[in-house]
Design a protein around this motif. Structure first.
Motif, PDB file in Angstrom:
ATOM      1  N   GLU A  72       1.035  -1.070  -0.040  1.00 14.88           N
ATOM      2  CA  GLU A  72      -0.004  -0.153  -0.044  1.00 14.88           C
ATOM      3  C   GLU A  72       0.869   1.103  -0.008  1.00 14.88           C
ATOM      4  O   GLU A  72       0.651   2.347  -0.820  1.00 14.88           O
ATOM      5  CB  GLU A  72      -0.993   0.088   1.231  1.00 14.88           C
ATOM      6  N   LEU A  73       1.856   1.227   0.731  1.00 13.04           N
ATOM      7  CA  LEU A  73       3.162   2.444   0.719  1.00 13.04           C
ATOM      8  C   LEU A  73       3.441   2.742  -0.566  1.00 13.04           C
ATOM      9  O   LEU A  73       3.351   3.801  -0.949  1.00 13.04           O
ATOM     10  CB  LEU A  73       4.184   2.164   1.697  1.00 13.04           C
ATOM     11  N   ARG A  74       3.842   1.601  -1.323  1.00 18.07           N
ATOM     12  CA  ARG A  74       4.357   1.843  -2.753  1.00 18.07           C
ATOM     13  C   ARG A  74       3.296   2.337  -3.583  1.00 18.07           C
ATOM     14  O   ARG A  74       3.577   3.386  -4.235  1.00 18.07           O
ATOM     15  CB  ARG A  74       4.894   0.554  -3.204  1.00 18.07           C
ATOM     16  N   ALA A  75       2.153   1.945  -3.494  1.00 18.17           N
ATOM     17  CA  ALA A  75       0.949   2.548  -4.220  1.00 18.17           C
ATOM     18  C   ALA A  75       0.633   4.116  -3.948  1.00 18.17           C
ATOM     19  O   ALA A  75       0.635   4.942  -4.736  1.00 18.17           O
ATOM     20  CB  ALA A  75      -0.472   1.664  -3.890  1.00 18.17           C
ATOM     21  N   ALA A  76       0.783   4.469  -2.771  1.00 17.70           N
ATOM     22  CA  ALA A  76       0.604   5.839  -2.293  1.00 17.70           C
ATOM     23  C   ALA A  76       1.837   6.777  -2.874  1.00 17.70           C
ATOM     24  O   ALA A  76       1.480   7.930  -3.338  1.00 17.70           O
ATOM     25  CB  ALA A  76       0.681   5.807  -0.709  1.00 17.70           C
ATOM     26  N   LYS A  77       3.147   6.108  -2.739  1.00 16.16           N
ATOM     27  CA  LYS A  77       4.275   6.790  -3.064  1.00 16.16           C
ATOM     28  C   LYS A  77       4.263   7.410  -4.722  1.00 16.16           C
ATOM     29  O   LYS A  77       5.057   8.332  -4.905  1.00 16.16           O
ATOM     30  CB  LYS A  77       5.430   6.258  -2.774  1.00 16.16           C
ATOM     31  N   ARG A  78       3.570   6.694  -5.309  1.00 16.41           N
ATOM     32  CA  ARG A  78       3.357   6.919  -7.003  1.00 16.41           C
ATOM     33  C   ARG A  78       2.629   8.261  -7.075  1.00 16.41           C
ATOM     34  O   ARG A  78       2.844   8.778  -8.037  1.00 16.41           O
ATOM     35  CB  ARG A  78       2.724   5.790  -7.565  1.00 16.41           C
ATOM     36  N   ARG A  79       1.924   8.700  -6.023  1.00 20.15           N
ATOM     37  CA  ARG A  79       0.918   9.842  -6.116  1.00 20.15           C
ATOM     38  C   ARG A  79       1.542  10.843  -5.196  1.00 20.15           C
ATOM     39  O   ARG A  79       0.908  11.970  -4.986  1.00 20.15           O
ATOM     40  CB  ARG A  79      -0.388   9.462  -5.813  1.00 20.15           C
ATOM     41  N   ILE A  80       2.958  10.882  -4.594  1.00 19.30           N
ATOM     42  CA  ILE A  80       3.621  11.802  -3.715  1.00 19.30           C
ATOM     43  C   ILE A  80       4.740  12.389  -4.235  1.00 19.30           C
ATOM     44  O   ILE A  80       5.483  11.521  -4.653  1.00 19.30           O
ATOM     45  CB  ILE A  80       3.666  11.006  -2.551  1.00 19.30           C
ATOM     46  N   GLY A  81       4.749  13.683  -3.917  1.00 19.12           N
ATOM     47  CA  GLY A  81       6.086  14.217  -4.345  1.00 19.12           C
ATOM     48  C   GLY A  81       6.851  14.512  -2.994  1.00 19.12           C
ATOM     49  O   GLY A  81       6.146  15.098  -2.116  1.00 19.12           O
ATOM     50  N   LYS A 106       9.570   8.062 -12.375  1.00 18.27           N
ATOM     51  CA  LYS A 106       8.119   8.338 -12.051  1.00 18.27           C
ATOM     52  C   LYS A 106       7.564   9.332 -12.994  1.00 18.27           C
ATOM     53  O   LYS A 106       6.441   9.787 -12.913  1.00 18.27           O
ATOM     54  CB  LYS A 106       8.275   9.305 -10.637  1.00 18.27           C
ATOM     55  N   GLY A 107       8.298   9.925 -13.859  1.00 23.23           N
ATOM     56  CA  GLY A 107       7.723  10.771 -15.049  1.00 23.23           C
ATOM     57  C   GLY A 107       7.761  12.101 -14.926  1.00 23.23           C
ATOM     58  O   GLY A 107       8.451  12.563 -13.827  1.00 23.23           O
ATOM     59  N   GLY A 138      15.706  20.301  -6.094  1.00 23.43           N
ATOM     60  CA  GLY A 138      14.754  19.475  -5.322  1.00 23.43           C
ATOM     61  C   GLY A 138      13.205  19.662  -5.602  1.00 23.43           C
ATOM     62  O   GLY A 138      12.688  18.747  -5.498  1.00 23.43           O
ATOM     63  N   LEU A 139      13.132  21.034  -5.511  1.00 28.06           N
ATOM     64  CA  LEU A 139      11.517  21.241  -5.772  1.00 28.06           C
ATOM     65  C   LEU A 139      11.166  20.900  -7.170  1.00 28.06           C
ATOM     66  O   LEU A 139       9.945  20.461  -7.270  1.00 28.06           O
ATOM     67  CB  LEU A 139      11.424  22.862  -5.658  1.00 28.06           C
ATOM     68  N   VAL A 140      11.994  20.847  -8.299  1.00 28.75           N
ATOM     69  CA  VAL A 140      11.491  20.570  -9.602  1.00 28.75           C
ATOM     70  C   VAL A 140      11.183  19.123  -9.340  1.00 28.75           C
ATOM     71  O   VAL A 140      10.218  18.484 -10.061  1.00 28.75           O
ATOM     72  CB  VAL A 140      12.671  20.726 -10.483  1.00 28.75           C
ATOM     73  N   GLN A 141      12.174  18.334  -8.816  1.00 25.96           N
ATOM     74  CA  GLN A 141      11.985  16.738  -8.974  1.00 25.96           C
ATOM     75  C   GLN A 141      10.826  16.305  -8.059  1.00 25.96           C
ATOM     76  O   GLN A 141       9.989  15.524  -8.536  1.00 25.96           O
ATOM     77  CB  GLN A 141      13.099  16.055  -8.462  1.00 25.96           C
ATOM     78  N   ALA A 142      10.339  17.231  -7.142  1.00 25.14           N
ATOM     79  CA  ALA A 142       9.248  16.788  -6.207  1.00 25.14           C
ATOM     80  C   ALA A 142       7.953  17.080  -6.664  1.00 25.14           C
ATOM     81  O   ALA A 142       6.932  16.319  -6.918  1.00 25.14           O
ATOM     82  CB  ALA A 142       9.329  17.694  -4.869  1.00 25.14           C
ATOM     83  N   PHE A 143       7.851  18.135  -7.754  1.00 27.46           N
ATOM     84  CA  PHE A 143       6.834  18.464  -8.416  1.00 27.46           C
ATOM     85  C   PHE A 143       6.544  17.725  -9.979  1.00 27.46           C
ATOM     86  O   PHE A 143       5.558  17.885 -10.447  1.00 27.46           O
ATOM     87  CB  PHE A 143       6.553  19.677  -8.506  1.00 27.46           C
ATOM     88  N   MET A 144       7.479  17.515 -10.590  1.00 24.64           N
ATOM     89  CA  MET A 144       7.629  17.474 -12.006  1.00 24.64           C
ATOM     90  C   MET A 144       6.657  16.039 -12.199  1.00 24.64           C
ATOM     91  O   MET A 144       6.221  16.116 -13.566  1.00 24.64           O
ATOM     92  CB  MET A 144       8.951  17.385 -12.335  1.00 24.64           C
ATOM     93  N   HIS A 145       6.320  15.364 -11.548  1.00 20.00           N
ATOM     94  CA  HIS A 145       5.546  14.048 -12.033  1.00 20.00           C
ATOM     95  C   HIS A 145       3.989  14.317 -11.720  1.00 20.00           C
ATOM     96  O   HIS A 145       3.022  13.507 -11.844  1.00 20.00           O
ATOM     97  CB  HIS A 145       5.948  12.566 -11.545  1.00 20.00           C
ATOM     98  N   ASP A 146       3.848  15.725 -11.369  1.00 18.31           N
ATOM     99  CA  ASP A 146       2.198  16.241 -11.091  1.00 18.31           C
ATOM    100  C   ASP A 146       1.755  14.946  -9.841  1.00 18.31           C
ATOM    101  O   ASP A 146       0.582  14.844 -10.232  1.00 18.31           O
ATOM    102  CB  ASP A 146       1.234  16.126 -12.238  1.00 18.31           C
ATOM    103  N   PRO A 147       2.156  15.160  -8.780  1.00 18.95           N
ATOM    104  CA  PRO A 147       1.579  14.400  -7.793  1.00 18.95           C
ATOM    105  C   PRO A 147       0.351  14.918  -7.020  1.00 18.95           C
ATOM    106  O   PRO A 147       0.318  16.098  -7.223  1.00 18.95           O
ATOM    107  CB  PRO A 147       2.799  14.390  -6.690  1.00 18.95           C
ATOM    108  N   ASP A 148      -0.270  14.007  -6.397  1.00 15.06           N
ATOM    109  CA  ASP A 148      -1.450  14.625  -5.782  1.00 15.06           C
ATOM    110  C   ASP A 148      -1.009  15.070  -4.345  1.00 15.06           C
ATOM    111  O   ASP A 148      -2.119  16.062  -3.918  1.00 15.06           O
ATOM    112  CB  ASP A 148      -2.529  13.588  -5.486  1.00 15.06           C
ATOM    113  N   LEU A 149      -0.192  14.624  -3.590  1.00 11.36           N
ATOM    114  CA  LEU A 149       0.235  14.967  -2.345  1.00 11.36           C
ATOM    115  C   LEU A 149       1.708  15.439  -2.193  1.00 11.36           C
ATOM    116  O   LEU A 149       2.554  14.655  -2.774  1.00 11.36           O
ATOM    117  CB  LEU A 149      -0.072  13.736  -1.392  1.00 11.36           C
ATOM    118  N   LEU A 150       1.997  16.644  -1.690  1.00 15.07           N
ATOM    119  CA  LEU A 150       3.509  16.837  -1.562  1.00 15.07           C
ATOM    120  C   LEU A 150       3.852  17.044  -0.001  1.00 15.07           C
ATOM    121  O   LEU A 150       3.056  17.384   0.725  1.00 15.07           O
ATOM    122  CB  LEU A 150       3.561  18.407  -2.090  1.00 15.07           C
TER     123      LEU A 150
END
Length: 311
Positions: A72-81, A106-107, A138-150
């Motif tokens: 479940e944690l891996r599934a969540a991390k796909r949507r997290i920056g 991650k895209g 670091g900010l670019v990599q955190a947001f660049m895959h368009d996550p739902d949660l940062l």
């Protein structure tokens, strides 16, 4: 569904509780500030939520996924920056090579958009980067895959004032677009500008969770002034003057009262210089949330008394 749900979360290291029975939630579509002085336990909470370490007790979910379940944690991390407090980079690669690697994992659908806002020198090796350039990368990599949660740990650390304001504006726009943001900070003014709600942690324990307007109302302002003649606390005769201190003709205090009343009172004195700013976060704790023994800490002292105590 809440984006983050924390229930009774504790983390101990050799008997020391870095996080002690934390319970709070972060709503979908809000900016939530996790506020506390350095060493309060903010980074420990983030590391536990993201599965870098296991909680000693308690539970939590990210985007509805149980952090104690690896699948479940891996599934969540796909949507997290995620932006750590001290990003670790391979110093021998260029910024562009680093982002290419992250994109493969991650895209990077928002990469170009973000590079227009945050401008690390991608052609240079990261070993040549300043602290601010590393933070922007670091900010670019955190947001660049368009996550739902940062989830970010001290995200403006190292940024110059102009880039801090760019980041604050960007964060508000992301919130308005439905993103959820959780970030730690020890800077009250930063939280004031971008957050909807705030959780305050002190010595591993959650002190309060409240909306930012309530926090600011309690926190007041820090006033520092220089007058032609020495100013005494009794000269102001105002409600809301806390921790008045004076050294010579320079005085400082926290003010939680009505600001027009303060200006009228100061108008009766020859003010040489005046500075009004957010109070240090430690003062918010001391005056409004009590010390570790449960005292209010709302003591007042003159400069002479403080000098005597220091002696």
């Amino acid at each position: 569904m809440t984006a983050i749900e924390v229930s009774g979360l504790s983390k101990a290291y050799d008997g020391f509780l870095a996080n002690d029975d934390l319970s709070f939630s972060v709503e979908t579509g809000e900016v939530f500030g996790y506020l506390g002085p350095n060493g309060a336990g903010k980074s420990t909470t983030i590391r536990t939520l993201l599965g870098f370490q296991s909680p000693t007790e308690g539970s939590a979910t990210l985007l509805g996924h149980d952090i104690s379940n690896p699948v479940e944690l891996r599934a969540a991390k796909r949507r997290i920056g995620f932006l750590p407090g001290e990003p670790a980079f391979d110093r021998n690669v260029t910024g562009e090579e680093f982002l290419d690697y992250q994109a493969a994992l991650k895209g990077d659908s928002r990469r170009e958009e973000l590079l227009e806002l945050f401008t690390p020198p991608l052609e240079k090796q990261i070993r040549e980067y300043s602290t601010g350039n590393k933070q922007m990368l670091g900010l670019v990599q955190a947001f660049m895959h368009d996550p739902d949660l940062l989830i970010m740990d001290e995200p403006t650390s190292g940024l110059d004032p102009l880039k801090q304001e760019v980041f604050n504006t960007f964060l508000r726009e992301e919130r308005d677009a439905g993103k959820t943001v959780f970030f730690s900070s020890h800077i009250l003014g930063e939280v004031r500008r971008v957050c909807d709600r705030v959780g305050i942690i002190r010595q591993g324990r959650l002190v309060t969770v409240e909306d930012v307007d309530t926090l600011l109302e309690r926190g007041g302002k820090r006033v520092q002034l220089h007058t032609a003649e020495p100013l005494r606390e009794s000269d102001l005769a105002l409600d809301g003057v806390v921790s008045f201190e004076r050294v010579g003709r320079e005085a400082q205090f926290t003010f939680t009262g009505e600001y027009n009343a303060l200006l009228r009172a100061l108008g009766e004195h020859d003010v040489v210089d005046l500075e009004i700013d957010e109070p240090p976060i430690e003062e918010v704790f001391m005056h409004f949330y009590g010390d570790v023994n449960g005292d209010t800490g709302e003591t007042e002292s003159t400069g002479e008394q403080r000098d005597a105590d220091d002696a």
